[in-house]
Design an enzyme around this catalytic site. Structure first.
Site, PDB file in Angstrom:
ATOM      1  N   ASP A 141     -17.290   6.961  -1.573  1.00 30.22           N
ATOM      2  CA  ASP A 141     -16.041   6.801  -0.823  1.00 30.22           C
ATOM      3  C   ASP A 141     -15.804   8.122  -0.097  1.00 30.22           C
ATOM      4  O   ASP A 141     -16.480   9.138  -0.373  1.00 30.22           O
ATOM      5  CB  ASP A 141     -14.898   6.479  -1.817  1.00 30.22           C
ATOM      6  CG  ASP A 141     -13.566   6.157  -1.136  1.00 30.22           C
ATOM      7  OD1 ASP A 141     -13.541   5.963   0.099  1.00 30.22           O
ATOM      8  OD2 ASP A 141     -12.536   6.105  -1.855  1.00 30.22           O
ATOM      9  N   GLN A 145      -9.715  -3.952  -4.016  1.00 26.75           N
ATOM     10  CA  GLN A 145     -11.079  -3.558  -3.636  1.00 26.75           C
ATOM     11  C   GLN A 145     -11.997  -3.610  -4.862  1.00 26.75           C
ATOM     12  O   GLN A 145     -13.116  -4.119  -4.782  1.00 26.75           O
ATOM     13  CB  GLN A 145     -11.062  -2.151  -3.033  1.00 26.75           C
ATOM     14  CG  GLN A 145     -12.428  -1.665  -2.582  1.00 26.75           C
ATOM     15  CD  GLN A 145     -12.883  -2.276  -1.273  1.00 26.75           C
ATOM     16  OE1 GLN A 145     -12.167  -2.237  -0.290  1.00 26.75           O
ATOM     17  NE2 GLN A 145     -14.081  -2.838  -1.249  1.00 26.75           N
ATOM     18  N   ARG A 166     -13.224  -9.012   0.589  1.00 25.93           N
ATOM     19  CA  ARG A 166     -11.781  -8.746   0.447  1.00 25.93           C
ATOM     20  C   ARG A 166     -10.987  -9.996   0.850  1.00 25.93           C
ATOM     21  O   ARG A 166     -10.001 -10.345   0.212  1.00 25.93           O
ATOM     22  CB  ARG A 166     -11.356  -7.565   1.334  1.00 25.93           C
ATOM     23  CG  ARG A 166     -11.970  -6.232   0.986  1.00 25.93           C
ATOM     24  CD  ARG A 166     -11.487  -5.697  -0.349  1.00 25.93           C
ATOM     25  NE  ARG A 166     -10.049  -5.477  -0.402  1.00 25.93           N
ATOM     26  CZ  ARG A 166      -9.389  -4.487   0.209  1.00 25.93           C
ATOM     27  NH1 ARG A 166     -10.040  -3.595   0.928  1.00 25.93           N
ATOM     28  NH2 ARG A 166      -8.073  -4.368   0.088  1.00 25.93           N
ATOM     29  N   HIS A 186      -7.248   1.217  -6.550  1.00 30.08           N
ATOM     30  CA  HIS A 186      -7.361   0.280  -5.417  1.00 30.08           C
ATOM     31  C   HIS A 186      -7.914  -1.038  -5.994  1.00 30.08           C
ATOM     32  O   HIS A 186      -9.074  -1.391  -5.804  1.00 30.08           O
ATOM     33  CB  HIS A 186      -8.298   0.870  -4.368  1.00 30.08           C
ATOM     34  CG  HIS A 186      -8.258   0.181  -3.042  1.00 30.08           C
ATOM     35  ND1 HIS A 186      -7.396  -0.860  -2.750  1.00 30.08           N
ATOM     36  CD2 HIS A 186      -8.992   0.388  -1.904  1.00 30.08           C
ATOM     37  CE1 HIS A 186      -7.595  -1.260  -1.513  1.00 30.08           C
ATOM     38  NE2 HIS A 186      -8.548  -0.523  -0.982  1.00 30.08           N
ATOM     39  N   CYS A 218     -16.374   1.325   0.049  1.00 29.63           N
ATOM     40  CA  CYS A 218     -15.211   0.461   0.321  1.00 29.63           C
ATOM     41  C   CYS A 218     -14.837   0.448   1.796  1.00 29.63           C
ATOM     42  O   CYS A 218     -14.136  -0.462   2.246  1.00 29.63           O
ATOM     43  CB  CYS A 218     -14.027   0.906  -0.521  1.00 29.63           C
ATOM     44  SG  CYS A 218     -13.560   2.629  -0.244  1.00 29.63           S
ATOM     45  N   ARG A 267       0.887  -1.179   0.000  1.00 28.46           N
ATOM     46  CA  ARG A 267       0.000   0.000   0.000  1.00 28.46           C
ATOM     47  C   ARG A 267       0.911   1.210   0.000  1.00 28.46           C
ATOM     48  O   ARG A 267       1.694   1.388   0.959  1.00 28.46           O
ATOM     49  CB  ARG A 267      -0.912  -0.014   1.227  1.00 28.46           C
ATOM     50  CG  ARG A 267      -1.613   1.314   1.453  1.00 28.46           C
ATOM     51  CD  ARG A 267      -2.744   1.233   2.445  1.00 28.46           C
ATOM     52  NE  ARG A 267      -3.875   0.521   1.861  1.00 28.46           N
ATOM     53  CZ  ARG A 267      -5.088   0.505   2.383  1.00 28.46           C
ATOM     54  NH1 ARG A 267      -5.342   1.154   3.502  1.00 28.46           N
ATOM     55  NH2 ARG A 267      -6.062  -0.164   1.797  1.00 28.46           N
TER      56      ARG A 267
HETATM   57  N1  NVA Z   1      -9.998   6.519  -1.356  1.00 25.41           N
HETATM   58  C1  NVA Z   1      -9.644   6.052  -0.041  1.00 25.41           C
HETATM   59  C2  NVA Z   1      -9.840   4.583   0.053  1.00 25.41           C
HETATM   60  C3  NVA Z   1      -9.498   3.977   1.397  1.00 25.41           C
HETATM   61  C4  NVA Z   1      -9.673   2.468   1.415  1.00 25.41           C
HETATM   62  C5  NVA Z   1      -8.200   6.423   0.276  1.00 25.41           C
HETATM   63  O1  NVA Z   1      -7.358   6.326  -0.630  1.00 25.41           O
HETATM   64  O2  NVA Z   1      -7.925   6.845   1.397  1.00 25.41           O
HETATM   65  N1   CP Z   2     -11.230  -0.578   1.990  1.00 26.33           N
HETATM   66  C1   CP Z   2      -9.972  -0.630   2.485  1.00 26.33           C
HETATM   67  O1   CP Z   2      -8.992  -0.822   1.748  1.00 26.33           O
HETATM   68  O2   CP Z   2      -9.883  -0.472   3.828  1.00 26.33           O
HETATM   69  P1   CP Z   2      -8.548  -0.319   4.684  1.00 26.33           P
HETATM   70  O3   CP Z   2      -7.996   1.058   4.384  1.00 26.33           O
HETATM   71  O4   CP Z   2      -8.993  -0.473   6.098  1.00 26.33           O
HETATM   72  O5   CP Z   2      -7.567  -1.377   4.256  1.00 26.33           O
END
Ligand code: NVA
Ligand code: CP
Length: 312
Positions: A232, A140, A298, A137, A270, A111
């Site tokens: 989101d 997801q 997931r 992502h 998500c 990540r």
């Molecule tokens: N768009 C959000 C998704 C988190 C799972 C982010 O990037 O923070």
């Molecule tokens: N949806 C998702 O990726 O959640 P987290 O940020 O908790 O991993």
């Protein structure tokens, strides 16, 4: 079911790194693993002896736990590596980190802040999975395709309206949906539209799958006729903004906006979510919300992906 030869050792950096048939194969595998787990059957031979590194430059609940638990259920070992604990935090390059980790582990999930970092990790010698970047992502997005199929029976002829800031999640839904035949509309403020290159990729995929992709700005018109309304957070991790929260108010998914989509429209997110900001509490906690089915899937999707990439 044996692991598909074509996915062995492959990276999953962006949704359409998988072809449509390959994505369906992963989803079918995820559904099978889910059913086995429901029946209480173990499948802890599938990653026996395999180790997966999980690098996190940003926080996570679902991605971290669904990978850690998933690898354990498959008989492998997951290593949680916060970037602040790695030498990355002291300036070792992402490329060097990837080359070293590939000597120890069988796959790397990362990540990252910048999509380029996950690209830089790839090619180090172990398959790399993008566990969220600023661009997309994909784990997801693909897991959400499983959830949509479970609830709607398939993707063809169905429409998902993503409402809010056209962020990494919107990009993955555009790509994963278009790949598999789900039409996707992004309903966003004029100042936060999808990346043109992602939109062009999604348009090409949609042409092949028989779906459509579109961008709209009026929330009620944008969701009309949609089978799923998805939103989101308005501020992603690491997002400096650019659109004031006040300008995003019309894009909050309220019960009235969900009704504007259609009587049976489902709500997806998500997670994590902020009740009262991008979604009203009565929608998030209401009968048409399938957010926790998404979160569960997931787990099954991560396991399926790893089995296809590394499994016996
Ligand atoms: N768009 C959000 C998704 C988190 C799972 C982010 O990037 O923070
Ligand atoms: N949806 C998702 O990726 O959640 P987290 O940020 O908790 O991993």
């Amino acid at each position: 079911m044996t692991a598909t030869a074509s996915l062995r050792g492959r990276d999953f950096l962006i949704d359409d790194d998988l072809g449509a048939d390959e994505a369906r194969q992963v989803l079918d595998r995820a559904a099978a693993l889910k059913e086995q787990r429901r029946r209480g059957e173990l499948h802890d031979h599938l990653l026996r002896g395999k180790t997966v590194a999980l690098i996190f430059q940003k926080p996570s609940t679902r991605t971290r736990v669904a990978f850690e638990a998933g690898v354990a259920q498959l008989g492998g070992q997951a290593l949680y590596l916060s970037s602040s604990d790695l030498q990355l935090g002291r300036g070792e390059t992402v490329e060097d980190t990837g080359k070293v980790l590939a000597r120890y582990v069988d796959a790397i999930m990362a990540r990252v802040m910048r999509h380029g970092d996950v690209v830089a990790l790839a090619g180090a010698g172990a398959p790399v999975i993008n566990g969220l970047s600023d661009l997309v992502h994909p784990t997801q997005g693909l897991a959400d395709m499983l959830t949509v199929r479970e609830h709607l029976g398939g993707w063809q002829g169905r429409t998902l309206a993503f409402v809010g800031v056209a962020n990494n999640m919107a990009h993955s839904l555009l790509l994963s949906g278009a790949l598999l035949g789900l039409s996707v509309r992004v309903v966003c403020p004029p100042g936060r539209v999808p990346d043109p290159a992602i939109l062009a990729r999604a348009e090409a995929l949609a042409t092949a799958s028989g779906a459509t992709v579109a961008v709209a700005h009026d929330p009620r018109e944008g969701v009309a006729g949609a089978d799923v309304v998805y939103t989101d957070v308005w501020r992603s991790m690491g997002d400096a903004g650019g659109t004031s929260l006040a300008d995003l108010e019309p894009y909050r998914v309220t019960a009235a906006l969900l009704d504007a989509a259609g009587r049976g429209a489902l709500f997806m997110h998500c997670l994590p979510l902020l009740r009262g900001q991008e979604v009203a509490a009565e929608v998030a906690d209401g009968p048409r919300s399938i957010i926790f089915d998404q979160a569960e899937n997931r787990l099954h999707l991560h396991k399926a992906l790893l089995v296809e990439q590394l499994g016996v």
